[in-house]
Design an enzyme around this catalytic site. Structure first.
Site, PDB file in Angstrom:
ATOM      1  N   ASN A 272      35.614  38.309  49.447  1.00  8.80           N
ATOM      2  CA  ASN A 272      34.504  38.712  48.407  1.00  8.80           C
ATOM      3  C   ASN A 272      34.350  37.479  47.381  1.00  8.80           C
ATOM      4  O   ASN A 272      34.763  36.448  47.516  1.00  8.80           O
ATOM      5  CB  ASN A 272      35.002  40.097  47.889  1.00  8.80           C
ATOM      6  CG  ASN A 272      36.354  39.972  47.262  1.00  8.80           C
ATOM      7  OD1 ASN A 272      36.362  39.095  46.061  1.00  8.80           O
ATOM      8  ND2 ASN A 272      37.395  40.753  47.382  1.00  8.80           N
TER       9      ASN A 272
ATOM     10  N   PHE B 227      41.352  47.423  37.141  1.00  7.78           N
ATOM     11  CA  PHE B 227      39.763  47.248  36.810  1.00  7.78           C
ATOM     12  C   PHE B 227      38.992  47.977  37.698  1.00  7.78           C
ATOM     13  O   PHE B 227      39.518  48.004  38.912  1.00  7.78           O
ATOM     14  CB  PHE B 227      39.507  45.689  37.106  1.00  7.78           C
ATOM     15  CG  PHE B 227      39.368  44.818  35.708  1.00  7.78           C
ATOM     16  CD1 PHE B 227      40.672  44.433  35.105  1.00  7.78           C
ATOM     17  CD2 PHE B 227      38.438  44.136  35.329  1.00  7.78           C
ATOM     18  CE1 PHE B 227      40.523  43.812  34.011  1.00  7.78           C
ATOM     19  CE2 PHE B 227      38.361  43.222  34.327  1.00  7.78           C
ATOM     20  CZ  PHE B 227      39.522  43.238  33.565  1.00  7.78           C
TER      21      PHE B 227
ATOM     22  N   LYS C  80      39.643  56.650  39.351  1.00  9.65           N
ATOM     23  CA  LYS C  80      40.788  55.463  39.569  1.00  9.65           C
ATOM     24  C   LYS C  80      41.901  55.428  38.626  1.00  9.65           C
ATOM     25  O   LYS C  80      42.790  55.260  39.024  1.00  9.65           O
ATOM     26  CB  LYS C  80      40.084  53.986  39.716  1.00  9.65           C
ATOM     27  CG  LYS C  80      39.376  53.820  41.106  1.00  9.65           C
ATOM     28  CD  LYS C  80      38.516  52.581  41.015  1.00  9.65           C
ATOM     29  CE  LYS C  80      37.644  52.647  42.240  1.00  9.65           C
ATOM     30  NZ  LYS C  80      36.742  51.267  42.427  1.00  9.65           N
TER      31      LYS C  80
HETATM   32  O1  PMT Z   1      36.775  36.991  39.511  1.00 11.47           O
HETATM   33  P1  PMT Z   1      35.510  36.990  38.669  1.00 11.47           P
HETATM   34  O2  PMT Z   1      34.453  36.231  39.546  1.00 11.47           O
HETATM   35  O3  PMT Z   1      35.755  36.778  37.356  1.00 11.47           O
HETATM   36  O4  PMT Z   1      35.088  38.449  38.995  1.00 11.47           O
HETATM   37  C1  PMT Z   1      35.959  39.460  38.224  1.00 11.47           C
HETATM   38  C2  PMT Z   1      36.122  41.100  38.854  1.00 11.47           C
HETATM   39  C3  PMT Z   1      34.796  41.270  39.296  1.00 11.47           C
HETATM   40  C4  PMT Z   1      36.671  40.495  40.249  1.00 11.47           C
HETATM   41  C5  PMT Z   1      36.746  41.866  38.034  1.00 11.47           C
HETATM   42  O5  PMT Z   1      36.205  42.073  36.674  1.00 11.47           O
HETATM   43  C6  PMT Z   1      37.176  43.293  38.711  1.00 11.47           C
HETATM   44  O6  PMT Z   1      36.123  43.992  38.582  1.00 11.47           O
HETATM   45  N1  PMT Z   1      38.093  43.331  39.485  1.00 11.47           N
HETATM   46  C7  PMT Z   1      38.745  44.442  40.142  1.00 11.47           C
HETATM   47  C8  PMT Z   1      37.843  44.289  41.745  1.00 11.47           C
HETATM   48  C9  PMT Z   1      38.326  45.771  42.385  1.00 11.47           C
HETATM   49  O7  PMT Z   1      38.977  45.481  43.479  1.00 11.47           O
HETATM   50  O8  PMT Z   1      38.026  46.765  41.972  1.00 11.47           O
HETATM   51  P2  PMT Z   1      38.211  48.233  42.724  1.00 11.47           P
HETATM   52  O9  PMT Z   1      37.494  49.246  42.003  1.00 11.47           O
HETATM   53  O10 PMT Z   1      38.054  47.859  44.194  1.00 11.47           O
HETATM   54  O11 PMT Z   1      39.697  48.526  42.461  1.00 11.47           O
HETATM   55  C10 PMT Z   1      40.371  49.292  41.616  1.00 11.47           C
HETATM   56  C11 PMT Z   1      41.505  48.556  41.289  1.00 11.47           C
HETATM   57  O12 PMT Z   1      42.574  48.882  42.403  1.00 11.47           O
HETATM   58  C12 PMT Z   1      41.571  47.270  40.847  1.00 11.47           C
HETATM   59  O13 PMT Z   1      42.331  46.997  39.649  1.00 11.47           O
HETATM   60  C13 PMT Z   1      42.221  46.381  42.106  1.00 11.47           C
HETATM   61  O14 PMT Z   1      42.895  45.311  41.797  1.00 11.47           O
HETATM   62  C14 PMT Z   1      43.143  47.522  42.581  1.00 11.47           C
HETATM   63  N2  PMT Z   1      43.223  47.698  44.218  1.00 11.47           N
HETATM   64  C15 PMT Z   1      42.377  47.789  44.770  1.00 11.47           C
HETATM   65  C16 PMT Z   1      42.506  47.743  46.031  1.00 11.47           C
HETATM   66  C17 PMT Z   1      43.509  47.485  46.725  1.00 11.47           C
HETATM   67  N3  PMT Z   1      43.837  47.609  48.082  1.00 11.47           N
HETATM   68  N4  PMT Z   1      44.641  47.397  45.880  1.00 11.47           N
HETATM   69  C18 PMT Z   1      44.821  47.304  44.584  1.00 11.47           C
HETATM   70  O15 PMT Z   1      45.390  47.314  43.905  1.00 11.47           O
END
Ligand code: PMT
Length: 401
Positions: A210, A324, A338
């Site tokens: 991504n 996040f 979440k």
């Molecule tokens: O890196 P940059 O270019 O500065 O951009 C920042 C960002 C957009 C990446 C950051 O601000 C952000 O939003 N990060 C979280 C991205 C994400 O995976 O979001 P999600 O909504 O899919 O996941 C929710 C949470 O679960 C996140 O904390 C993620 O790290 C975690 N997760 C998700 C999937 C997974 N399989 N395991 C996880 O731990």
């Protein structure tokens, strides 16, 4: 925006060959927004002219205690009083010895005697001199007296010796001066931050991933480090420099990220998962490069582990988990879901589509949700400034317990 913005820094230059690097340090401090005043010893003046420092700092350089050209002020006291921080770079064996033993016989050592602000000493000299018992003893004394000592780099020195004694690079010293002035409200805390994307291979040369650049996570790791925490940063592949004084663990896949986080969870106080983890990986990953063929190609995806959820099941009392939420719609609803399902204490929700997309940008606009406090809807702002606000919210959670 740096923590040195609008702060007064006094740069002390003593007489070593590395004095030429102090000009770059002056610029590096100014780039961070500091107003820099320069004090030089008599020997420093033999290496670099005061006019160079005066022209760049836009202030007259203080070199002689007996030459008071502003009768309404006593210069060494005035400088000591206005300094938010002092850095001596390079610091010779001589100036180190003088300060450690309370000798004040030139502009720099006299001014230092009156300073109440934090002082950083950057020793730079021949390796044998640096390793001598006298210099080490004096550095120990300075350290005990609360001075901040920056270890010299190792390398080839002007005296044809290879070893410790080189003045570190100016941008590094400027970063450490900034860190010196930051409040240490996360002192002794052990923090794990994840950042960047994960990369899931299709075959030996192709992958799915991504657009995460790692900027948001790296700024958060940097803010924790500057505020006194011991930071481990588990990072996917990114093209930015890691923060100083931080353990960086490089990974590629979600499975690797989970493993590296699990190995480090035991003593962690705070975990912040900024990484954009790929939710799926390739089930039928090819051992060899897939050859082009007629009729398309089917890739079968299987779910990756949810890292924060897996870690959340092992959460111990007192640990703080922050996630996040990267959303393209229904920000609040999805973020709150979440927060609950992943057993988090706080979730930082941001947009990842359209003109305000957080991916790759220097700025971000977020809403912070916690279990007990009202949501904080923040304006669009620089990720560095935002990182500090996120840390402030984490402190609020801790203080609320
Ligand atoms: O890196 P940059 O270019 O500065 O951009 C920042 C960002 C957009 C990446 C950051 O601000 C952000 O939003 N990060 C979280 C991205 C994400 O995976 O979001 P999600 O909504 O899919 O996941 C929710 C949470 O679960 C996140 O904390 C993620 O790290 C975690 N997760 C998700 C999937 C997974 N399989 N395991 C996880 O731990």
């Amino acid at each position: 925006m740096s923590d040195l913005n609008g702060r007064v820094i006094v740069l002390g230059v003593s007489g070593g060959i590395a004095a030429y690097k102090s000009v770059e340090l002056l610029r590096a401090l100014q780039k961070k927004g500091a107003d820099v005043f320069v004090v030089m010893t008599e020997n420093a003046l033999k290496f670099v002219g005061e006019l160079t420092f005066q022209a760049i700092s836009k202030h007259s350089v203080y070199t002689d205690v007996m030459k008071e050209d502003t009768p309404d002020k006593i210069r060494h006291i005035d400088l000591a009083e206005k300094a938010d921080g002092v850095v001596i770079a390079p610091a010779t064996a001589n100036i180190i010895g003088k300060i450690a033993n309370g000798i004040a016989d030139d502009a720099l050592s006299t001014m230092i005697m009156a300073v109440k602000a934090p002082v950083m000493i950057c020793p730079a000299m021949n390796s044998w001199m640096y390793e001598s018992r006298a210099v080490q003893r004096n550095l120990d004394t300075l350290s005990e007296d609360g001075f901040h000592i920056i270890d010299p780099d190792e390398g080839y020195l002007a005296c044809n010796v290879t070893g410790p004694g080189r003045l570190p690079e100016p941008y590094y010293i400027a970063d450490r001066v900034e860190a010196m002035l930051v409040r240490k409200d996360f002192k002794e805390k052990k923090v794990l931050v994840t950042a960047g994307p994960t990369v899931e291979p299709i075959d030996p040369v192709r992958f799915i991933s991504n657009h995460s650049s790692g900027k948001m996570g790296y700024k958060i790791a940097e803010a924790f480090e500057k505020r006194g925490a011991k930071v481990t940063l588990v990072s996917g592949p990114v093209a930015i420099d890691p923060p100083y004084n931080t353990e960086v663990v490089n990974i590629k896949t979600a499975d690797e990220m989970l493993l590296k986080c699990q190995e480090r969870m035991e003593n962690i106080d705070i975990i912040v998962k900024v990484a954009a983890v790929a939710d799926y990986k390739i089930k039928n990953r090819a051992e060899h490069k897939i050859k082009k063929s007629e009729g398309g190609l089917d890739l079968v995806l299987e779910e990756n582990p949810d890292i924060i959820k897996t870690l959340g099941k092992l959460k111990k009392p007192g640990q703080i988990f922050v996630g996040f939420a990267a959303e393209t719609r229904d920000l609040e609803q999805n973020a709150l879901k979440k927060l609950e399902s992943k057993n988090l204490d706080m979730i930082v929700a941001n947009e990842i589509s359209g003109k305000n997309s957080a991916f790759g940008a220097e700025e971000n606009k977020v809403t912070i949700f916690t279990k007990n406090m009202a949501p904080k809807i923040l304006d669009m702002m620089d990720k560095k400034v935002l990182a500090d606000l996120i840390l402030d919210s984490i402190l609020e959670i801790e203080n609320d317990r």
